[in-house]
Scaffold this active site. Structure first.
Site, PDB file in Angstrom:
ATOM      1  N   HIS A  62      -5.158   0.254  -2.896  1.00  0.00           N
ATOM      2  CA  HIS A  62      -5.190  -1.172  -2.535  1.00  0.00           C
ATOM      3  C   HIS A  62      -5.542  -1.385  -1.061  1.00  0.00           C
ATOM      4  O   HIS A  62      -4.692  -1.265  -0.181  1.00  0.00           O
ATOM      5  CB  HIS A  62      -3.807  -1.764  -2.841  1.00  0.00           C
ATOM      6  CG  HIS A  62      -3.748  -3.252  -2.778  1.00  0.00           C
ATOM      7  ND1 HIS A  62      -2.988  -3.999  -3.643  1.00  0.00           N
ATOM      8  CD2 HIS A  62      -4.328  -4.157  -1.950  1.00  0.00           C
ATOM      9  CE1 HIS A  62      -3.111  -5.286  -3.356  1.00  0.00           C
ATOM     10  NE2 HIS A  62      -3.916  -5.404  -2.324  1.00  0.00           N
ATOM     11  N   HIS A  64      -8.366  -3.775   1.698  1.00  0.00           N
ATOM     12  CA  HIS A  64      -9.348  -4.853   1.869  1.00  0.00           C
ATOM     13  C   HIS A  64     -10.325  -4.385   2.933  1.00  0.00           C
ATOM     14  O   HIS A  64      -9.924  -4.141   4.065  1.00  0.00           O
ATOM     15  CB  HIS A  64      -8.652  -6.147   2.295  1.00  0.00           C
ATOM     16  CG  HIS A  64      -7.678  -6.643   1.268  1.00  0.00           C
ATOM     17  ND1 HIS A  64      -8.046  -7.511   0.256  1.00  0.00           N
ATOM     18  CD2 HIS A  64      -6.376  -6.351   1.058  1.00  0.00           C
ATOM     19  CE1 HIS A  64      -6.984  -7.742  -0.522  1.00  0.00           C
ATOM     20  NE2 HIS A  64      -5.959  -7.043  -0.061  1.00  0.00           N
ATOM     21  N   ARG A  66     -13.357  -6.009   3.543  1.00  0.00           N
ATOM     22  CA  ARG A  66     -13.993  -7.218   4.122  1.00  0.00           C
ATOM     23  C   ARG A  66     -15.512  -7.271   4.014  1.00  0.00           C
ATOM     24  O   ARG A  66     -16.101  -8.267   4.407  1.00  0.00           O
ATOM     25  CB  ARG A  66     -13.603  -7.400   5.593  1.00  0.00           C
ATOM     26  CG  ARG A  66     -12.098  -7.409   5.866  1.00  0.00           C
ATOM     27  CD  ARG A  66     -11.370  -8.465   5.059  1.00  0.00           C
ATOM     28  NE  ARG A  66      -9.968  -8.587   5.487  1.00  0.00           N
ATOM     29  CZ  ARG A  66      -9.017  -9.113   4.723  1.00  0.00           C
ATOM     30  NH1 ARG A  66      -9.302  -9.551   3.516  1.00  0.00           N
ATOM     31  NH2 ARG A  66      -7.782  -9.218   5.169  1.00  0.00           N
ATOM     32  N   ASP A 154      -6.326 -10.205  -6.916  1.00  0.00           N
ATOM     33  CA  ASP A 154      -5.366 -10.080  -5.811  1.00  0.00           C
ATOM     34  C   ASP A 154      -5.441 -11.262  -4.849  1.00  0.00           C
ATOM     35  O   ASP A 154      -6.514 -11.637  -4.408  1.00  0.00           O
ATOM     36  CB  ASP A 154      -5.659  -8.796  -5.028  1.00  0.00           C
ATOM     37  CG  ASP A 154      -4.667  -8.578  -3.899  1.00  0.00           C
ATOM     38  OD1 ASP A 154      -3.477  -8.884  -4.084  1.00  0.00           O
ATOM     39  OD2 ASP A 154      -5.076  -8.094  -2.830  1.00  0.00           O
ATOM     40  N   HIS A 234       1.576  -3.986  -4.787  1.00  0.00           N
ATOM     41  CA  HIS A 234       2.599  -4.186  -3.734  1.00  0.00           C
ATOM     42  C   HIS A 234       3.909  -4.830  -4.211  1.00  0.00           C
ATOM     43  O   HIS A 234       4.288  -5.908  -3.765  1.00  0.00           O
ATOM     44  CB  HIS A 234       2.014  -4.998  -2.564  1.00  0.00           C
ATOM     45  CG  HIS A 234       1.167  -6.186  -2.948  1.00  0.00           C
ATOM     46  ND1 HIS A 234       1.584  -7.151  -3.831  1.00  0.00           N
ATOM     47  CD2 HIS A 234      -0.086  -6.555  -2.564  1.00  0.00           C
ATOM     48  CE1 HIS A 234       0.633  -8.043  -3.969  1.00  0.00           C
ATOM     49  NE2 HIS A 234      -0.390  -7.713  -3.213  1.00  0.00           N
ATOM     50  N   ASP A 307      -2.314  -1.862   1.117  1.00  0.00           N
ATOM     51  CA  ASP A 307      -2.722  -3.272   1.237  1.00  0.00           C
ATOM     52  C   ASP A 307      -3.288  -3.538   2.636  1.00  0.00           C
ATOM     53  O   ASP A 307      -3.055  -4.599   3.217  1.00  0.00           O
ATOM     54  CB  ASP A 307      -1.563  -4.229   0.915  1.00  0.00           C
ATOM     55  CG  ASP A 307      -2.057  -5.648   0.612  1.00  0.00           C
ATOM     56  OD1 ASP A 307      -3.289  -5.860   0.521  1.00  0.00           O
ATOM     57  OD2 ASP A 307      -1.215  -6.558   0.463  1.00  0.00           O
ATOM     58  N   HIS A 311      -7.466  -8.421  10.025  1.00  0.00           N
ATOM     59  CA  HIS A 311      -7.818  -9.773  10.492  1.00  0.00           C
ATOM     60  C   HIS A 311      -8.134  -9.699  11.974  1.00  0.00           C
ATOM     61  O   HIS A 311      -7.514  -8.945  12.712  1.00  0.00           O
ATOM     62  CB  HIS A 311      -6.650 -10.744  10.288  1.00  0.00           C
ATOM     63  CG  HIS A 311      -6.400 -11.076   8.849  1.00  0.00           C
ATOM     64  ND1 HIS A 311      -7.302 -11.794   8.086  1.00  0.00           N
ATOM     65  CD2 HIS A 311      -5.360 -10.775   8.038  1.00  0.00           C
ATOM     66  CE1 HIS A 311      -6.806 -11.921   6.850  1.00  0.00           C
ATOM     67  NE2 HIS A 311      -5.642 -11.310   6.795  1.00  0.00           N
ATOM     68  N   GLY A 326      -1.305 -10.685   6.149  1.00  0.00           N
ATOM     69  CA  GLY A 326      -1.832  -9.324   6.027  1.00  0.00           C
ATOM     70  C   GLY A 326      -1.821  -8.536   7.318  1.00  0.00           C
ATOM     71  O   GLY A 326      -1.921  -9.092   8.416  1.00  0.00           O
TER      72      GLY A 326
HETATM   73 ZN   LIG Z   1      -1.922  -9.091  -2.795  1.00  0.00          ZN
HETATM   74 ZN   LIG Z   2      -4.141  -7.120  -1.121  1.00  0.00          ZN
END
Ligand SMILES: [Zn+2]
Ligand SMILES: [Zn+2]
Length: 427
Positions: A62, A64, A66, A154, A234, A307, A311, A326
């Protein structure tokens, strides 16, 4: 072409291996386990792993990354650089890119970008519904053919039970796990931290544990009904882990992952209004943390996933209410797992490797990974359980620096990362 990882302690939970062995790699595959008194084969490059643990490559279910769409936060290349620096040989990016990964072309693009970067493997998670808006199912079969390994909306969880039922039936037919960020938004919408005494005290709107519990229970019932493989992203509440424990006892096909921040921090961390403590699900209270640790210990929780959610500093610089959810996580996961789980005696090293490698490979059906048995792909994470180090956001390989663990001290780290037989990171 030949690499010998010599003098290390090999732990491979899938084959119950836990002793000193030399690992011989050739053309990207594990070709032999050798006794440590045997001489090295000629022309093999030797990696001296004296005092180190040799484990199957860690897989993060899991993240991100981007890209496409928000490359100012992260790119697939920078995310993969952070991954290998944290000991992960494979990462599974969620579909909330811009546009959303709800089709084969974007899935293919992500894999292609990862190949160009030449660091970690990328196994994308496709969307459940088109644009993740909960209205119409995405083309799961086409995404799977392009390389997607699971489906999820998600962050924008499917709100409607009827749609989730259809999604599970559809995904089951393609043998794809359905990953849900369990959150009933009718209960949590507008919330920015865990609902409890502290949210009242701090004057911040709360997200009740109930929102996660209800959605988890709904999906477990739907998994039982449909026979789909349901995976909880999560997991963070006592109620959700208890539901998973019951479901597993009943033989329902459910698995779940936990993030390092949810086994490390509680809502008290929000007191300073540091926006790097804002994530979804939120940091919970002590009783939830205790339930999480118990579930890590007894096998209810199957995997550790970060996760990782980069950012830009300007976005996180807003007031707590308005900052995005996040934190980054790829480079601190192993350190946190050692500090909070291994060195505190919650789990042993073999169980850690099960949570980070063997089980993730099983959950997303990643063939020939998650193990170092002869014939498997040579993705290897080499660990120094005693290395003392300090994590600094400034040194992060990620484009974003939004971690609450800046300047934390750790004992235990990924020492080197090998992907497809190639050393891609060395501390
Ligand atoms: Zn999530
Ligand atoms: Zn996530």
């Amino acid at each position: 072409m030949k690499l010998l990882i010599a003098n290390g302690h090999l732990i491979d939970p899938l084959t119950n291996q836990n002793s000193g062995k030399n690992l011989l790699i050739e053309d990207g595959k594990v070709v032999a386990w050798l006794n440590q008194n045997e001489s090295a084969p000629e022309e093999a490059e030797v990696f001296d792993a004296t005092g180190l643990i040799v484990a199957p490559g860690f897989i993060d279910l899991h993240v991100h990354l981007r890209e496409p769409g928000q490359e100012h936060k992260e790119t697939i290349a920078s995310g993969c650089a952070a991954a290998v620096a944290g000991g992960f040989t494979s990462v599974c990016p969620m579909p909330n890119t811009s546009p959303i990964n709800d089709n084969a072309a974007i899935t293919r693009y992500m894999i292609e970008q990862a190949r160009t970067a030449g660091l970690a493997n990328v196994f994308p998670v496709g969307a459940i519904t088109k644009s993740s808006d909960g209205a119409e199912l995405a083309e799961m079969g086409e995404m799977k053919a392009a390389g997607a390994v699971a489906v999820s909306d998600d962050g924008r969880p499917v709100p409607n039970a009827g749609m989730m039922r259809r999604a599970m039936e559809y995904a089951r037919d393609f043998d794809l796990p359905v990953v849900d960020h369990c959150e009933d938004k009718s209960l949590s919408s507008g919330g920015v931290m865990h609902e409890g005494k502290l949210s009242l005290l701090l004057g911040l709107k709360g997200m009740p544990a109930l929102a996660e519990d209800l959605d988890a229970v709904r999906d477990i019932i739907l998994a039982k009904e449909t026979g789909a493989h349901f995976h909880i992203a999560h997991v963070s509440t006592k109620g959700a882990v208890e539901a998973v424990r019951r479901a597993k006892n009943e033989g329902i096909n459910v698995t779940c992952e936990v993030t390092p921040h949810h086994f490390t921090l509680i809502d008290k961390a929000v007191e300073g209004y540091d926006t790097n403590t804002k994530m979804s699900p939120p940091l919970r209270s002590e009783e939830h943390l205790e339930a999480i640790l118990e579930a890590i210990k007894d096998g209810t929780i199957d995997a550790i996933a970060t996760d990782h959610a980069p950012h830009h500093a300007d976005e996180k610089a807003l007031e707590y209410d308005r900052a995005p959810f996040g934190i980054t996580g790829l480079e601190t996961a192993v350190g946190l797992a050692f500090n909070e789980l291994v060195h505190k005696g919650v789990i042993d090293l073999a169980r850690l490797i099960e949570l980070c490698a063997s089980n993730p490979a099983k959950i997303f059906n990643l063939k020939e990974r998650g193990t170092l048995k002869v014939g498997s792909i040579a993705d290897v994470t080499i660990i120094d359980p005693n290395l003392e180090w300090t994590y600094r956001n400034a040194d992060s390989k990620s484009k974003s620096k939004n971690s609450p663990f800046d300047n934390w001290n750790f004992t235990g780290a990924a020492f080197a990362t090998i992907v497809g037989g190639k050393i891609v990171y060395r501390r």
